[in-house]
Design a protein around this motif. Structure first.
Motif, PDB file in Angstrom:
ATOM      1  N   ALA A   1      26.913  24.977  47.397  1.00  0.00           N
ATOM      2  CA  ALA A   1      26.920  24.782  45.943  1.00  0.00           C
ATOM      3  C   ALA A   1      28.240  25.235  45.330  1.00  0.00           C
ATOM      4  O   ALA A   1      28.805  26.261  45.700  1.00  0.00           O
ATOM      5  N   VAL A   2      28.717  24.456  44.378  1.00  0.00           N
ATOM      6  CA  VAL A   2      29.935  24.809  43.659  1.00  0.00           C
ATOM      7  C   VAL A   2      29.530  25.725  42.507  1.00  0.00           C
ATOM      8  O   VAL A   2      28.657  25.384  41.720  1.00  0.00           O
ATOM      9  N   ARG A   3      30.134  26.895  42.419  1.00  0.00           N
ATOM     10  CA  ARG A   3      29.809  27.821  41.328  1.00  0.00           C
ATOM     11  C   ARG A   3      30.934  27.756  40.306  1.00  0.00           C
ATOM     12  O   ARG A   3      32.091  27.959  40.638  1.00  0.00           O
ATOM     13  N   LEU A   4      30.580  27.452  39.093  1.00  0.00           N
ATOM     14  CA  LEU A   4      31.613  27.261  38.074  1.00  0.00           C
ATOM     15  C   LEU A   4      31.467  28.289  36.963  1.00  0.00           C
ATOM     16  O   LEU A   4      30.364  28.686  36.596  1.00  0.00           O
ATOM     17  N   ILE A   5      32.615  28.696  36.424  1.00  0.00           N
ATOM     18  CA  ILE A   5      32.622  29.588  35.260  1.00  0.00           C
ATOM     19  C   ILE A   5      32.447  28.701  34.027  1.00  0.00           C
ATOM     20  O   ILE A   5      32.969  27.586  33.978  1.00  0.00           O
ATOM     21  N   LEU A   6      31.722  29.214  33.049  1.00  0.00           N
ATOM     22  CA  LEU A   6      31.526  28.433  31.822  1.00  0.00           C
ATOM     23  C   LEU A   6      32.751  28.595  30.923  1.00  0.00           C
ATOM     24  O   LEU A   6      33.059  29.698  30.480  1.00  0.00           O
ATOM     25  N   PRO A   7      33.455  27.488  30.661  1.00  0.00           N
ATOM     26  CA  PRO A   7      34.625  27.624  29.772  1.00  0.00           C
ATOM     27  C   PRO A   7      34.192  28.028  28.362  1.00  0.00           C
ATOM     28  O   PRO A   7      33.209  27.500  27.835  1.00  0.00           O
ATOM     29  N   LEU A   8      34.952  28.936  27.787  1.00  0.00           N
ATOM     30  CA  LEU A   8      34.625  29.460  26.455  1.00  0.00           C
ATOM     31  C   LEU A   8      34.556  28.322  25.434  1.00  0.00           C
ATOM     32  O   LEU A   8      35.461  27.482  25.366  1.00  0.00           O
ATOM     33  N   GLY A   9      33.474  28.304  24.673  1.00  0.00           N
ATOM     34  CA  GLY A   9      33.358  27.378  23.552  1.00  0.00           C
ATOM     35  C   GLY A   9      33.140  25.927  23.918  1.00  0.00           C
ATOM     36  O   GLY A   9      33.178  25.055  23.046  1.00  0.00           O
ATOM     37  N   ILE A  10      32.857  25.627  25.196  1.00  0.00           N
ATOM     38  CA  ILE A  10      32.786  24.212  25.605  1.00  0.00           C
ATOM     39  C   ILE A  10      31.662  23.474  24.866  1.00  0.00           C
ATOM     40  O   ILE A  10      31.823  22.308  24.492  1.00  0.00           O
ATOM     41  N   SER A  11      30.549  24.168  24.613  1.00  0.00           N
ATOM     42  CA  SER A  11      29.440  23.504  23.906  1.00  0.00           C
ATOM     43  C   SER A  11      29.862  23.144  22.487  1.00  0.00           C
ATOM     44  O   SER A  11      29.459  22.120  21.946  1.00  0.00           O
ATOM     45  N   PHE A  12      30.661  24.021  21.885  1.00  0.00           N
ATOM     46  CA  PHE A  12      31.045  23.803  20.491  1.00  0.00           C
ATOM     47  C   PHE A  12      32.096  22.701  20.377  1.00  0.00           C
ATOM     48  O   PHE A  12      31.953  21.775  19.589  1.00  0.00           O
ATOM     49  N   TYR A  13      33.150  22.784  21.198  1.00  0.00           N
ATOM     50  CA  TYR A  13      34.187  21.758  21.016  1.00  0.00           C
ATOM     51  C   TYR A  13      33.733  20.404  21.537  1.00  0.00           C
ATOM     52  O   TYR A  13      34.171  19.375  21.051  1.00  0.00           O
ATOM     53  N   THR A  14      32.821  20.391  22.513  1.00  0.00           N
ATOM     54  CA  THR A  14      32.306  19.101  22.974  1.00  0.00           C
ATOM     55  C   THR A  14      31.510  18.426  21.862  1.00  0.00           C
ATOM     56  O   THR A  14      31.671  17.230  21.602  1.00  0.00           O
ATOM     57  N   PHE A  15      30.643  19.189  21.197  1.00  0.00           N
ATOM     58  CA  PHE A  15      29.851  18.594  20.108  1.00  0.00           C
ATOM     59  C   PHE A  15      30.765  18.113  18.975  1.00  0.00           C
ATOM     60  O   PHE A  15      30.487  17.097  18.337  1.00  0.00           O
ATOM     61  N   PHE A  40      41.169  27.942  16.339  1.00  0.00           N
ATOM     62  CA  PHE A  40      40.722  29.192  16.978  1.00  0.00           C
ATOM     63  C   PHE A  40      39.615  29.948  16.255  1.00  0.00           C
ATOM     64  O   PHE A  40      38.790  30.586  16.924  1.00  0.00           O
ATOM     65  N   PRO A  41      39.528  29.902  14.919  1.00  0.00           N
ATOM     66  CA  PRO A  41      38.405  30.654  14.335  1.00  0.00           C
ATOM     67  C   PRO A  41      37.035  30.120  14.773  1.00  0.00           C
ATOM     68  O   PRO A  41      36.069  30.882  14.845  1.00  0.00           O
ATOM     69  N   THR A  42      36.952  28.822  15.059  1.00  0.00           N
ATOM     70  CA  THR A  42      35.639  28.244  15.365  1.00  0.00           C
ATOM     71  C   THR A  42      35.470  27.892  16.830  1.00  0.00           C
ATOM     72  O   THR A  42      34.387  27.462  17.231  1.00  0.00           O
ATOM     73  N   LEU A  43      36.516  28.082  17.618  1.00  0.00           N
ATOM     74  CA  LEU A  43      36.470  27.562  18.987  1.00  0.00           C
ATOM     75  C   LEU A  43      35.397  28.228  19.851  1.00  0.00           C
ATOM     76  O   LEU A  43      34.658  27.553  20.569  1.00  0.00           O
ATOM     77  N   ALA A  44      35.284  29.533  19.760  1.00  0.00           N
ATOM     78  CA  ALA A  44      34.379  30.236  20.679  1.00  0.00           C
ATOM     79  C   ALA A  44      32.913  30.021  20.337  1.00  0.00           C
ATOM     80  O   ALA A  44      32.086  29.821  21.229  1.00  0.00           O
ATOM     81  N   SER A  45      32.555  30.079  19.076  1.00  0.00           N
ATOM     82  CA  SER A  45      31.132  30.029  18.715  1.00  0.00           C
ATOM     83  C   SER A  45      30.871  29.259  17.425  1.00  0.00           C
ATOM     84  O   SER A  45      29.915  29.556  16.712  1.00  0.00           O
ATOM     85  N   GLY A  46      31.694  28.304  17.120  1.00  0.00           N
ATOM     86  CA  GLY A  46      31.444  27.486  15.950  1.00  0.00           C
ATOM     87  C   GLY A  46      31.777  28.191  14.653  1.00  0.00           C
ATOM     88  O   GLY A  46      32.525  29.168  14.675  1.00  0.00           O
ATOM     89  N   PRO A  47      31.246  27.755  13.514  1.00  0.00           N
ATOM     90  CA  PRO A  47      30.270  26.671  13.372  1.00  0.00           C
ATOM     91  C   PRO A  47      30.853  25.324  13.809  1.00  0.00           C
ATOM     92  O   PRO A  47      32.056  25.123  13.734  1.00  0.00           O
ATOM     93  N   ILE A  48      29.955  24.445  14.276  1.00  0.00           N
ATOM     94  CA  ILE A  48      30.369  23.133  14.758  1.00  0.00           C
ATOM     95  C   ILE A  48      30.893  22.345  13.559  1.00  0.00           C
ATOM     96  O   ILE A  48      30.164  22.131  12.588  1.00  0.00           O
TER      97      ILE A  48
END
Lengths: 481, 358
Positions: free
Chosen positions: A120-134, A164-172
């Motif tokens: 299995a490939v173990r990956l680190i979760l890139p910071l803020g990926i859920s927010f910038y993807t949305f 940068f203010p919203t990258l890590a945890s939004g708001p989206i």
């Protein structure tokens, strides 16, 4: 580099200085370029390896959006699908691959066919990926729907995705809001600095004085052996967690909005006193508004929304909330939380209960107000059960804690300890703050007060922050989403 | 801009008035509230306050100085009547005291003495063990306590450097690995309370901790004049604790490398304790005390293999009191009496301790 760390403010103050000075020397666009560089720098500071991923994904989205705008008919749809598959595919790989691998291994073990996970490939979760993807997915869909023109400037799209203010945890952010402000930058006013500073102060109090101080109390019970804890322990810890997560996430949002405001950007409200909600529908009008409106516009409505039969609406609600739960994290308890949120909305709809809108006056005189308070208190318990699902670390814990709540609600294993005095002061302050905002139906209710009173309020808030500031090294809960 | 300036100035004025009001209220406030605000006093401020007001509650000025501890141990040793059987020689801190006291409560025949310091790091405990060698007899049980929370103290000369809220000024050496497989000892310039009161030695020690102590932070020592303001004290407490935590975390993160490879140092200490006690006909017992929480040095993981390899008797508290189990700890971080009872039972069941009891 989180908002509660001095290193962030050491980074931000020079950025703010440049944001004020550069447009005067080199024109307004220079500020955007500087902010893009600062955003990428702060991201690289976290982990430089993922900066490439952020830039490449932004470039792909930018290029495809231009293609979508130029294309017609089936080609237009193909480009949309390509963009969605790319963005959501990246999110899927980085955020959910480990989850699906672990689930598969668990399933195989459960049916007596254990497999090793050496491959299995173990990956680190890139910071803020859920927010910038949305954000970028929303932008692409908006371009497809022709509600927005595609942005020609890569730098503008890149700043929109990585601000940068919203990258890590939004708001989206919606492209219609933030990208429009990036395209047409306005000068930074003293009023922006003042308003931004107040938001930052409020956010730091929520995070440092309250959320961080409650974390050990919550962890002590949620980290204990589930067979030992009592129902009262679980209820107490879950109430505290409800306060903790609200202060943690809305505190982050306040600071993000404050920082953005000081840089000349207006970000919309993400929270409107959520625990004054009286129904699931109202709760989602008050909690994480940027996510709930995103899910509504880009998932629930395309699924059919409230059109069609009753069963179809229930299905749409459940799918939306289940995926909303999964968005929070690659774990089954988040799916369960999403399912719970969907189920309570379905129940509300089936019972024909209409949700209030935030700010809607309470009718019926004193009796009506009392009924309203009781409803708020009762619905808070429903919300808290959702938080139990959210905070739990396993289904065994959920089952055991649920059983304790219903079979021995008054029993305690002696795990209850009072929060520190500064945290109690902070909670009281926040309750009064939210009450003022709710009754005035105005998040900036204090602006109606005389200057001297406001000055006393800010001084008291600064003092409260110092009173509760111990060692604010914990990261924001939503930073891991 | 004028409007903004007005509100800033008004806020600053309100902050000053509020600070003065809090300072006035604190003069009449309950002791616990005064203590809360006093935790943020600068380290020099606290030490001066203790010197000026010796009767002050929580004064740690004279506690745990090694020469005093050694002298006390010597006197106790010399006072032991001829024919005294094996004694538990306790080198540690409050955790080892509580466990041994529980054990002696369960078995009143058990005799113990020791050299102990509040929040003592392993280098203090090790120095006490080395320097007290002459005051042990064959057959004695040597209890050596290591508290995971205090492991970063291996990189320091004194609790006044890193125990910000309770900066007891007693000192101890720093031990570093040498190329021969042993440890090099660097002694502090100030070794006793007498030295501490000597202005020249104190100044030299100040220079020594600034340059050689890995946990020294300016936030705890700078600008003692600000101690008059309760607001400044609150801020200092936050910043100093944060800075010290960061330095401790940096030490803990490198068990086997870096300027203070703490696990390597502890392993060498354990090997030396094993060698010395066996040479002297004594039995070593190592008590690994894992503090509450998950952010302290993982003692059993790093030292367990060495203890097993050498066949040294040990008590690992994490086996009885998992660091994430809040029920095992009191609010102040100590182990509950119930846990101490279990640990004491384990201790008493060790053959050497059982022999000492007889």
């Amino acid at each position: 580099m989180f908002f509660t760390q001095l290193s962030f403010w050491g980074f931000f103050l020079p950025v703010l200085g440049l944001a004020v000075v550069l447009p005067r020397l080199f024109g307004p666009y220079s500020r955007s370029l500087m902010l893009l560089a600062a955003s990428w720098l702060s991201y690289a500071f976290w982990d430089w390896r993922f900066l490439g991923l952020l830039i490449v994904s932004t470039a792909v989205v930018w290029a495809i959006a231009l293609r979508i705008e130029d294309a017609e008919g089936a080609a237009r749809k193909r480009w949309l699908w390509l963009s969605l598959v790319f963005s959501i595919g990246l999110l899927g790989v980085f955020k959910y691959l480990n989850f699906f691998v672990d689930s598969f291994i668990g399933l195989m073990a459960a049916i007596g066919m254990p497999v090793t996970d050496d491959w299995a490939v173990r990956l680190i979760l890139p910071l803020g990926i859920s927010f910038y993807t949305f954000q970028t997915v929303g932008y692409t869909i908006d371009v497809y729907r022709r509600t927005l023109p595609a942005e020609r400037s890569f730098a503008n799209v890149a700043l929109f995705a990585s601000f940068f203010p919203t990258l890590a945890s939004g708001p989206i952010q919606r492209a219609g809001d933030l990208l429009a402000q990036i395209r047409a930058p306005r000068p930074i006013l003293w009023d922006d600095i003042g308003r931004g500073a107040v938001l930052c102060l409020l956010g730091l109090i929520k995070k440092i004085v309250i959320a961080d101080a409650l974390a050990p109390q919550v962890a002590a019970i949620y980290g204990a052996d589930p067979s030992v804890v009592g129902g009262a322990d679980v209820i107490y810890a879950t109430w505290l967690f409800a306060i903790q997560i609200y202060c943690d996430f809305s505190g982050y949002t306040d600071i993000a909005r404050g920082v953005a405001r000081m840089l000349g950007f207006d970000l919309k409200y993400n929270f409107l006193q959520p625990y004054f909600a009286t129904s699931p529908q109202e709760f989602w009008r008050r909690w994480h508004i940027s996510l709930s409106t995103w899910l509504r516009d880009y998932l629930y409505i395309p699924l059919g929304g409230s059109r069609g039969g009753s069963a179809a609406i229930d299905r749409n609600l459940m799918i939306t909330m289940l995926l909303g739960g999964l968005w929070h994290g690659a774990a089954w308890n988040f799916v369960a939380w999403g399912g719970f949120q969907g189920a309570v909305q379905v129940i509300q709809r089936r019972l024909g209960l209409k949700g209030r809108k935030p700010g809607q006056p309470v009718a019926g005189g004193i009796v009506g107000k009392l009924r309203h308070i009781v409803t708020v208190a009762l619905f808070f318990q429903v919300t808290c059960y959702g938080w139990l699902l959210f905070r739990a670390t396993s289904f065994d814990q959920i089952a055991a804690f649920t059983a304790h709540i219903f079979t021995a609600p008054l029993r305690t294993a002696g795990l209850i300890s009072a929060p520190p005095v500064p945290a109690l002061c902070g909670i009281l302050f926040l309750l009064l703050w939210d009450l003022c905002a709710e009754t005035a139906d105005d998040q900036r209710f204090y602006m109606r007060w005389p200057l001297a009173v406001r000055a006393c309020l800010w001084a008291a808030m600064i003092y409260l922050l110092a009173f509760g500031a111990t060692t604010a090294t914990s990261v924001f809960i939503y930073a891991k989403f | 801009m004028l409007r903004q300036l007005k509100i800033v100035l008004a806020t600053l004025a309100a902050l000053v008035v509020l600070d003065i009001a809090v300072a006035l209220v604190l003069t009449k406030a309950p002791a616990s509230l005064r203590s809360f605000f006093d935790y943020g006093r600068s380290t020099p401020g606290k030490l001066t306050q203790w010197q000026d007001q010796p009767g002050l509650n929580g004064n740690l000025l004279k506690v745990a100085w090694l020469p005093d501890g050694l002298d006390h141990a010597r006197k106790a040793f010399e006072a032991e009547p001829p024919g005294t059987g094996p004694v538990i020689r306790n080198y540690g801190m409050s955790f080892t005291i509580q466990m041994v006291e529980t054990a002696t409560g369960m078995l009143p025949g058990l005799r113990s003495s020791g050299i102990l310091g509040p929040g003592a790091p392993p280098n203090y405990v090790y120095a006490a063990f080395l320097d007290d060698r002459a005051h042990r007899r064959p057959g004695d049980v040597v209890l050596f306590g290591i508290l995971s929370k205090n492991v970063p103290g291996l990189a320091s000369f004194s609790n006044q450097v890193w125990a910000f809220e309770q900066p007891a000024p007693f000192t101890y050496p720093i031990f570093r690995p040498d190329t021969a497989g042993g440890l090099t000892r660097t002694d502090p310039v100030v070794a006793s309370f007498g030295d501490f009161r000597d202005p020249a030695k104190s100044a030299a020690f100040d220079a020594q901790i600034r340059t050689q102590d890995m946990l020294w932070t300016p936030e705890a020592f700078a600008l003692p004049a600000l101690d008059a303001s309760p607001f400044a004290r609150l801020l200092r407490r936050a910043f100093a604790n944060d800075a010290i935590d960061a330095r401790e975390t940096a030490v803990t993160a490198h068990p086997l490398d870096g300027p203070m490879p703490w696990a390597e140092v502890l392993i060498r200490m354990i090997r030396e304790i094993d060698r010395i006690t066996r040479e002297d006909g004594q039995t070593p017992v190592i008590m690994l005390i894992q503090s509450q929480g998950t952010d302290t040095a993982p003692l059993m993981k790093m030292l367990g293999p060495t203890l097993k390899e050498l066949g040294i008797a040990y008590i690992a508290t994490e086996e009885t009191a998992p660091p994430t189990d809040a029920r095992a700890f009191l609010p102040d971080g100590h182990l509950t009496p119930a846990v101490n009872k279990i640990l004491a039972r384990q201790f008493l069941d060790m053959p050497a301790v059982a022999a000492a009891a007889h």
